[in-house]
Design a protein around this motif. Sequence first.
Motif, mmCIF file in Angstrom:
data_model
loop_
_atom_site.group_PDB
_atom_site.id
_atom_site.type_symbol
_atom_site.label_atom_id
_atom_site.label_comp_id
_atom_site.label_asym_id
_atom_site.label_seq_id
_atom_site.Cartn_x
_atom_site.Cartn_y
_atom_site.Cartn_z
ATOM 1 N N GLY A 1 1.012 -1.203 0.104
ATOM 2 C CA GLY A 1 0.055 -0.318 -0.336
ATOM 3 C C GLY A 1 1.276 1.476 -0.339
ATOM 4 N N GLY A 2 0.330 2.461 0.438
ATOM 5 C CA GLY A 2 0.848 3.432 0.708
ATOM 6 C C GLY A 2 0.203 4.211 -0.080
ATOM 7 N N LEU A 3 0.933 5.464 -0.892
ATOM 8 C CA LEU A 3 0.136 6.724 -1.660
ATOM 9 C C LEU A 3 0.540 6.660 -2.508
ATOM 10 C CD1 LEU A 3 1.072 10.276 0.647
ATOM 11 C CD2 LEU A 3 -0.729 8.806 0.322
ATOM 12 N N PRO A 4 -0.559 7.016 -3.723
ATOM 13 C CA PRO A 4 0.145 6.833 -5.428
ATOM 14 C C PRO A 4 1.093 7.643 -5.342
ATOM 15 C CG PRO A 4 -2.050 7.934 -4.909
ATOM 16 C CD PRO A 4 -1.437 7.385 -3.642
ATOM 17 N N ILE A 5 1.261 8.213 -7.037
ATOM 18 C CA ILE A 5 2.228 8.739 -7.825
ATOM 19 C C ILE A 5 1.261 9.107 -8.247
ATOM 20 C CG2 ILE A 5 4.251 9.057 -8.785
ATOM 21 C CD1 ILE A 5 5.471 6.163 -8.092
ATOM 22 N N VAL A 6 2.066 10.746 -8.247
ATOM 23 C CA VAL A 6 0.679 11.057 -8.830
ATOM 24 C C VAL A 6 1.407 12.591 -9.648
ATOM 25 C CG1 VAL A 6 -1.360 11.581 -7.394
ATOM 26 C CG2 VAL A 6 0.606 13.466 -7.448
ATOM 27 N N THR A 7 0.613 13.711 -10.996
ATOM 28 C CA THR A 7 1.031 14.151 -11.828
ATOM 29 C C THR A 7 0.761 15.447 -11.193
ATOM 30 O OG1 THR A 7 -1.050 14.884 -13.116
ATOM 31 C CG2 THR A 7 1.090 13.043 -14.144
ATOM 32 N N PRO A 8 1.174 16.958 -11.256
ATOM 33 C CA PRO A 8 0.653 17.794 -11.190
ATOM 34 C C PRO A 8 -0.513 18.149 -11.089
ATOM 35 C CG PRO A 8 2.882 18.370 -11.919
ATOM 36 C CD PRO A 8 2.172 16.832 -12.203
ATOM 37 N N VAL A 9 -1.288 18.657 -10.568
ATOM 38 C CA VAL A 9 -2.540 18.870 -10.886
ATOM 39 C C VAL A 9 -2.559 20.646 -12.054
ATOM 40 C CG1 VAL A 9 -5.021 20.359 -10.102
ATOM 41 C CG2 VAL A 9 -3.710 18.735 -8.767
ATOM 42 N N ARG A 10 -3.426 20.013 -13.426
ATOM 43 C CA ARG A 10 -3.523 21.499 -13.815
ATOM 44 C C ARG A 10 -5.150 22.168 -14.385
ATOM 45 N NH1 ARG A 10 -0.294 17.348 -16.354
ATOM 46 N NH2 ARG A 10 1.967 17.754 -16.514
ATOM 47 N N ILE A 11 -5.296 23.049 -14.661
ATOM 48 C CA ILE A 11 -6.233 23.803 -14.629
ATOM 49 C C ILE A 11 -6.019 24.108 -16.223
ATOM 50 C CG2 ILE A 11 -8.195 25.632 -13.896
ATOM 51 C CD1 ILE A 11 -7.361 24.901 -11.508
ATOM 52 N N LYS A 12 -6.485 23.929 -17.090
ATOM 53 C CA LYS A 12 -7.019 24.995 -17.928
ATOM 54 C C LYS A 12 -8.444 25.705 -18.773
ATOM 55 C CE LYS A 12 -5.292 20.749 -21.718
ATOM 56 N NZ LYS A 12 -5.892 19.699 -22.301
ATOM 57 N N THR A 13 -8.385 26.369 -18.989
ATOM 58 C CA THR A 13 -9.208 27.576 -19.956
ATOM 59 C C THR A 13 -9.810 27.215 -21.095
ATOM 60 O OG1 THR A 13 -8.267 28.786 -17.610
ATOM 61 C CG2 THR A 13 -9.567 29.906 -19.980
ATOM 62 N N GLN A 14 -11.126 27.951 -20.925
ATOM 63 C CA GLN A 14 -11.730 26.934 -22.201
ATOM 64 C C GLN A 14 -11.617 29.133 -22.982
ATOM 65 O OE1 GLN A 14 -16.272 27.716 -22.405
ATOM 66 N NE2 GLN A 14 -16.042 26.810 -23.969
ATOM 67 N N CYS A 15 -10.670 28.808 -24.452
ATOM 68 C CA CYS A 15 -10.692 30.008 -25.209
ATOM 69 C C CYS A 15 -8.893 30.085 -24.773
ATOM 70 C CB CYS A 15 -11.638 30.622 -25.229
ATOM 71 S SG CYS A 15 -12.994 30.191 -25.966
ATOM 72 N N SER A 16 -8.099 29.934 -24.401
ATOM 73 C CA SER A 16 -6.773 29.946 -24.141
ATOM 74 C C SER A 16 -6.085 28.748 -23.902
ATOM 75 C CB SER A 16 -7.315 30.755 -22.690
ATOM 76 O OG SER A 16 -6.043 30.994 -21.658
ATOM 77 N N ASP A 17 -4.905 29.751 -24.249
ATOM 78 C CA ASP A 17 -4.082 28.221 -24.489
ATOM 79 C C ASP A 17 -2.542 28.805 -23.034
ATOM 80 O OD1 ASP A 17 -4.341 28.486 -27.021
ATOM 81 O OD2 ASP A 17 -2.811 30.297 -27.616
ATOM 82 N N GLU A 18 -3.404 28.720 -21.990
ATOM 83 C CA GLU A 18 -2.092 29.006 -21.197
ATOM 84 C C GLU A 18 -3.178 28.018 -19.494
ATOM 85 O OE1 GLU A 18 0.288 30.501 -18.446
ATOM 86 O OE2 GLU A 18 -0.154 30.989 -19.955
ATOM 87 N N VAL A 19 -2.081 27.557 -19.426
ATOM 88 C CA VAL A 19 -2.406 25.783 -18.755
ATOM 89 C C VAL A 19 -1.627 26.055 -17.149
ATOM 90 C CG1 VAL A 19 -2.495 23.530 -18.351
ATOM 91 C CG2 VAL A 19 -3.199 23.972 -20.436
ATOM 92 N N ILE A 20 -2.352 26.393 -16.238
ATOM 93 C CA ILE A 20 -1.902 26.695 -15.260
ATOM 94 C C ILE A 20 -1.980 25.165 -14.291
ATOM 95 C CG2 ILE A 20 -1.995 28.695 -14.305
ATOM 96 C CD1 ILE A 20 -4.615 28.092 -12.729
ATOM 97 N N GLU A 21 0.233 24.839 -12.946
ATOM 98 C CA GLU A 21 0.398 23.474 -13.025
ATOM 99 C C GLU A 21 0.209 23.944 -11.297
ATOM 100 O OE1 GLU A 21 3.553 21.964 -14.206
ATOM 101 O OE2 GLU A 21 2.353 21.266 -16.027
ATOM 102 N N PHE A 22 -0.110 23.122 -10.272
ATOM 103 C CA PHE A 22 0.132 23.146 -8.894
ATOM 104 C C PHE A 22 0.428 22.160 -8.444
ATOM 105 C CE2 PHE A 22 -3.942 25.364 -10.231
ATOM 106 C CZ PHE A 22 -3.985 25.750 -8.956
ATOM 107 N N HIS A 23 1.608 22.308 -8.054
ATOM 108 C CA HIS A 23 2.833 21.313 -7.659
ATOM 109 C C HIS A 23 2.883 20.959 -6.289
ATOM 110 C CE1 HIS A 23 5.240 21.081 -11.385
ATOM 111 N NE2 HIS A 23 4.071 22.180 -11.666
ATOM 112 N N ASN A 24 2.691 19.916 -5.962
ATOM 113 C CA ASN A 24 2.990 19.635 -4.110
ATOM 114 C C ASN A 24 3.939 20.442 -3.191
ATOM 115 O OD1 ASN A 24 1.794 17.449 -3.912
ATOM 116 N ND2 ASN A 24 3.319 15.537 -4.535
ATOM 117 N N ARG A 25 3.500 20.808 -2.226
ATOM 118 C CA ARG A 25 4.365 21.635 -0.814
ATOM 119 C C ARG A 25 5.818 21.782 -1.466
ATOM 120 N NH1 ARG A 25 2.596 22.800 4.326
ATOM 121 N NH2 ARG A 25 0.901 21.135 4.325
#
Length: 221
Positions: free
Chosen positions: A67-91
């Motif tokens: 068991g244990g915690l999973p390996i994760v990718t950064p959390v991303r937010i896409k915006t409609q009609c925009s090319d910008e994607v922002i990323e949230f990384h671990n602490r």
Amino acid sequence: MNSIKDLCKPVRGSKRQVLAVFTTVLLVSGCTTTETHYSRFRALDSSGEPRDFVLYWNSELPKSWYGGLPIVTPVRIKTQCSDEVIEFHNRERCGAADTRTPNGLAAGWCGDTDKFLTSAGREIKGDDALCGWITGPAIDGQGNADSTAELGREVLVTIACYPTSSVEAQKQASKDKPGERKAGAILRASAVPYRLTVRSAPADSLSDRVPELSEKACSGD
């Protein structure tokens, strides 16, 4: 002995053979499971346009049967009609030294000093300054998540910066057609967190996957 890759393949044979292979998998190393986590919602972007957004990340369950915690990718937010994607990384990747870092921060977004300003319109100071953060209950419901891997079915997203391009966009708003594409737009900054419900599904699912954002609303017609 078969490799783990071989053990993860479908097994045909008697129940005893299947059980033997399954037991071996548990004792040696579990088969990898990858999930996609996402939330689609509608809100205003940094230019004041109503848009669709999608928040998403992937997690891979540990191969060890312990068991244990999973390996994760950064959390991303896409915006409609925009090319910008922002990323949230671990602490450890962002916001560790920022005095505004909230308790229970699971992931932070460090804005680019050349592209973003604070919500007060000031320049971002340092590469470790927070432009946004994600908090939320842990998967087990006991306290807040300490990392992306511990996020559960509800997340709170705070945006504390806006793109410098949106300043010019606001000046041009009277000339632009409503709904036109804003290349650098992101989710609008807000002191009140966006409360989002997160869905989870196998990463290879054909029926349940991260939604595509329509481009039909981006023409300004």
